[in-house]
Write an enzyme that holds these catalytic residues in place. Sequence first.
Site, PDB file in Angstrom:
ATOM      1  N   HIS A 219     -46.184 -45.831 -23.447  1.00  0.00           N
ATOM      2  CA  HIS A 219     -47.319 -45.669 -24.367  1.00  0.00           C
ATOM      3  C   HIS A 219     -46.984 -44.962 -25.680  1.00  0.00           C
ATOM      4  O   HIS A 219     -47.824 -44.891 -26.574  1.00  0.00           O
ATOM      5  CB  HIS A 219     -48.474 -44.912 -23.692  1.00  0.00           C
TER       6      HIS A 219
HETATM    7  C1  UD1 Z   1     -52.223 -39.585 -26.856  1.00  0.00           C
HETATM    8  C2  UD1 Z   1     -51.356 -38.426 -27.331  1.00  0.00           C
HETATM    9  C3  UD1 Z   1     -50.011 -38.451 -26.627  1.00  0.00           C
HETATM   10  C4  UD1 Z   1     -50.186 -38.508 -25.126  1.00  0.00           C
HETATM   11  C5  UD1 Z   1     -51.119 -39.639 -24.742  1.00  0.00           C
HETATM   12  C6  UD1 Z   1     -51.407 -39.564 -23.263  1.00  0.00           C
HETATM   13  C7  UD1 Z   1     -51.704 -37.763 -29.677  1.00  0.00           C
HETATM   14  C8  UD1 Z   1     -51.187 -37.832 -31.067  1.00  0.00           C
HETATM   15  N1  UD1 Z   1     -51.098 -38.527 -28.767  1.00  0.00           N
HETATM   16  O1  UD1 Z   1     -51.554 -40.775 -27.231  1.00  0.00           O
HETATM   17  O2  UD1 Z   1     -49.282 -37.296 -26.959  1.00  0.00           O
HETATM   18  O3  UD1 Z   1     -48.918 -38.712 -24.549  1.00  0.00           O
HETATM   19  O4  UD1 Z   1     -52.354 -39.512 -25.450  1.00  0.00           O
HETATM   20  O5  UD1 Z   1     -51.868 -40.751 -22.750  1.00  0.00           O
HETATM   21  O6  UD1 Z   1     -52.635 -37.031 -29.432  1.00  0.00           O
HETATM   22  N2  UD1 Z   1     -57.277 -46.252 -26.391  1.00  0.00           N
HETATM   23  C9  UD1 Z   1     -58.205 -46.974 -25.682  1.00  0.00           C
HETATM   24  N3  UD1 Z   1     -58.985 -46.301 -24.785  1.00  0.00           N
HETATM   25  C10 UD1 Z   1     -58.884 -44.973 -24.563  1.00  0.00           C
HETATM   26  C11 UD1 Z   1     -57.954 -44.243 -25.311  1.00  0.00           C
HETATM   27  C12 UD1 Z   1     -57.149 -44.885 -26.223  1.00  0.00           C
HETATM   28  O7  UD1 Z   1     -58.338 -48.177 -25.836  1.00  0.00           O
HETATM   29  O8  UD1 Z   1     -59.620 -44.430 -23.719  1.00  0.00           O
HETATM   30  C13 UD1 Z   1     -56.405 -46.978 -27.336  1.00  0.00           C
HETATM   31  C14 UD1 Z   1     -57.013 -47.092 -28.745  1.00  0.00           C
HETATM   32  O9  UD1 Z   1     -56.632 -48.340 -29.245  1.00  0.00           O
HETATM   33  C15 UD1 Z   1     -56.283 -46.009 -29.495  1.00  0.00           C
HETATM   34  C16 UD1 Z   1     -54.914 -45.993 -28.822  1.00  0.00           C
HETATM   35  O10 UD1 Z   1     -55.157 -46.292 -27.473  1.00  0.00           O
HETATM   36  O11 UD1 Z   1     -56.215 -46.239 -30.867  1.00  0.00           O
HETATM   37  C17 UD1 Z   1     -54.182 -44.686 -28.947  1.00  0.00           C
HETATM   38  O12 UD1 Z   1     -54.980 -43.616 -28.435  1.00  0.00           O
HETATM   39  P1  UD1 Z   1     -54.701 -42.101 -28.935  1.00  0.00           P
HETATM   40  O13 UD1 Z   1     -55.492 -41.169 -28.132  1.00  0.00           O
HETATM   41  O14 UD1 Z   1     -54.822 -42.026 -30.393  1.00  0.00           O
HETATM   42  O15 UD1 Z   1     -53.165 -41.907 -28.649  1.00  0.00           O
HETATM   43  P2  UD1 Z   1     -52.343 -42.130 -27.313  1.00  0.00           P
HETATM   44  O16 UD1 Z   1     -51.311 -43.158 -27.590  1.00  0.00           O
HETATM   45  O17 UD1 Z   1     -53.251 -42.322 -26.173  1.00  0.00           O
HETATM   46  N1  UDP Z   2     -51.170 -41.165 -14.956  1.00  0.00           N
HETATM   47  C1  UDP Z   2     -52.228 -41.682 -14.209  1.00  0.00           C
HETATM   48  N2  UDP Z   2     -52.456 -43.029 -14.247  1.00  0.00           N
HETATM   49  C2  UDP Z   2     -51.693 -43.896 -14.969  1.00  0.00           C
HETATM   50  C3  UDP Z   2     -50.617 -43.346 -15.727  1.00  0.00           C
HETATM   51  C4  UDP Z   2     -50.401 -41.980 -15.713  1.00  0.00           C
HETATM   52  O1  UDP Z   2     -52.940 -40.946 -13.526  1.00  0.00           O
HETATM   53  O2  UDP Z   2     -51.973 -45.099 -14.947  1.00  0.00           O
HETATM   54  C5  UDP Z   2     -50.940 -39.716 -14.944  1.00  0.00           C
HETATM   55  C6  UDP Z   2     -49.547 -39.309 -14.555  1.00  0.00           C
HETATM   56  O3  UDP Z   2     -49.436 -39.226 -13.153  1.00  0.00           O
HETATM   57  C7  UDP Z   2     -49.396 -37.976 -15.254  1.00  0.00           C
HETATM   58  C8  UDP Z   2     -50.209 -38.156 -16.519  1.00  0.00           C
HETATM   59  O4  UDP Z   2     -51.081 -39.248 -16.276  1.00  0.00           O
HETATM   60  O5  UDP Z   2     -49.978 -36.942 -14.480  1.00  0.00           O
HETATM   61  C9  UDP Z   2     -49.301 -38.473 -17.670  1.00  0.00           C
HETATM   62  O6  UDP Z   2     -50.078 -38.886 -18.769  1.00  0.00           O
HETATM   63  P1  UDP Z   2     -49.524 -39.805 -19.931  1.00  0.00           P
HETATM   64  O7  UDP Z   2     -48.325 -40.544 -19.485  1.00  0.00           O
HETATM   65  O8  UDP Z   2     -50.685 -40.584 -20.406  1.00  0.00           O
HETATM   66  O9  UDP Z   2     -49.206 -38.769 -21.085  1.00  0.00           O
HETATM   67  P2  UDP Z   2     -47.994 -37.764 -21.394  1.00  0.00           P
HETATM   68  O10 UDP Z   2     -47.694 -36.989 -20.193  1.00  0.00           O
HETATM   69  O11 UDP Z   2     -46.852 -38.592 -21.887  1.00  0.00           O
HETATM   70  O12 UDP Z   2     -48.527 -36.953 -22.525  1.00  0.00           O
END
Ligand code: UD1
Ligand code: UDP
Length: 389
Positions: A219
């Site tokens: 992601h």
């Molecule tokens: C964010 C965090 C990242 C973390 C990740 C965990 C920042 C800058 N990044 O990244 O550090 O590792 O969360 O998962 O804060 N979207 C949906 N539905 C949702 C949420 C997001 O469709 O419920 C899609 C949208 O298109 C959105 C994109 O995902 O634009 C990115 O979401 P965003 O929260 O901005 O960043 P993440 O990549 O999720």
């Molecule tokens: N996780 C989850 N379901 C998923 C993918 C991840 O519950 O489909 C959990 C995972 O076990 C971990 C956390 O989400 O506890 C990690 O989050 P993510 O990878 O979104 O973000 P990051 O840790 O890179 O910020």
Amino acid sequence: MLKIVTVVGARPQIIKAAALSRAIRNSFADQITEIIIHTGQHYDANMSQVFFEELGIPNPHINLNIGSASHGEQTAQMLKGIEKVLLDKKPDYIVLYGDTNSTLAGAIAASKIHIPVVHIEAGLRSFNKSMPEEINRIMCDHASTLLFVPTQTGIKNLEKEGFSSGTKAPYTSDHPGVFHCGDIMFDNLVYFSEIAGSKTGIMQKLALDENGFVLCTIHRDNNTDSPERLQEIISAMCYIAENLGLKIVIPLHPRTSKIIENKLSKDLQIRLSGNKNIHLIPPVSYLEMIMLEKNARLILTDSGGVQKEAYFFKKPLVVARPETEWVEIIENGTGIIADADEAKIIESVSYFLEKDSMDFPDVFGDGHAAEFICRTMLEQIPSSRFLNL
Ligand code: UD1
Ligand code: UDP
């Protein structure tokens, strides 16, 4: 009674917050009261609500419903919303997790109005400032009063930036307290890993055998937003499913699903969706995820949290990033940095498939970080409390 405001927004923060809320509920209910703000950064039910339900976290008292936007716009809206709540609730501390935009917004909002910042998962560095997370964590650490650090590496990183782990109370943002406390994500794994099997049927649902599949999550923005990098990673996944006799399970972050659908080459889309050994599935719940981790033969990921969970379950790890904050895993030889390089990913997976056993020494604490954090917050009730806001 100590009053804290906790800010969550992204999936991993909700999961981390579960451990602290549970510790408060079980051991500190008469001493700590917690108000939870959800920024709404993640909002799909399978990225947010599922964790509140499954992990028994109290529903957020306030949901700012910010949703997705560019970094500046999203952070600015959060900042505005969080400040308003802080002025209203006047907590003793704001508690922030990790390195997302929700973390940064909380740190700026609170520190400017002199509410002490507690940063959980402080001290981590990738030394790559092109990552939004690196900017967020540096800024948050430098606005914090209490820094809770999961690893010794994190302590060293902070010391290089001028922090000291030997300071004495009273702590302020100019004289912060730095505590090595272990990893709060481990608290959850220790707590939930035994019961996950009886609560989910994900293994049966996907007809998976123990050690018969590779678990993948992708992601990070530099992987999803670069067609070349995504292509390399997905192509490596297809190769593994086609040639190495293993299934691939990919719970897809919504960010990645959208890009695969809209930007991935048609050839690769067909290779991906046409292979019965590849399970491209929506994000799973936490208990489902830890069942998948526990039973995987190997884990390929760019997630921070999933890297540590791989280590906890003693699984070989291939990191689809150019670097990691969790350097202990690489130093111990149980993980390899393969970046978004198809050949290196395949080579790393093949290497681990031929390796029999590996040592996973304890580096992430004892599963009681949350209790330590609660006790420390109570011992250090800030002198600035009840400041005129
Ligand atoms: C964010 C965090 C990242 C973390 C990740 C965990 C920042 C800058 N990044 O990244 O550090 O590792 O969360 O998962 O804060 N979207 C949906 N539905 C949702 C949420 C997001 O469709 O419920 C899609 C949208 O298109 C959105 C994109 O995902 O634009 C990115 O979401 P965003 O929260 O901005 O960043 P993440 O990549 O999720
Ligand atoms: N996780 C989850 N379901 C998923 C993918 C991840 O519950 O489909 C959990 C995972 O076990 C971990 C956390 O989400 O506890 C990690 O989050 P993510 O990878 O979104 O973000 P990051 O840790 O890179 O910020």
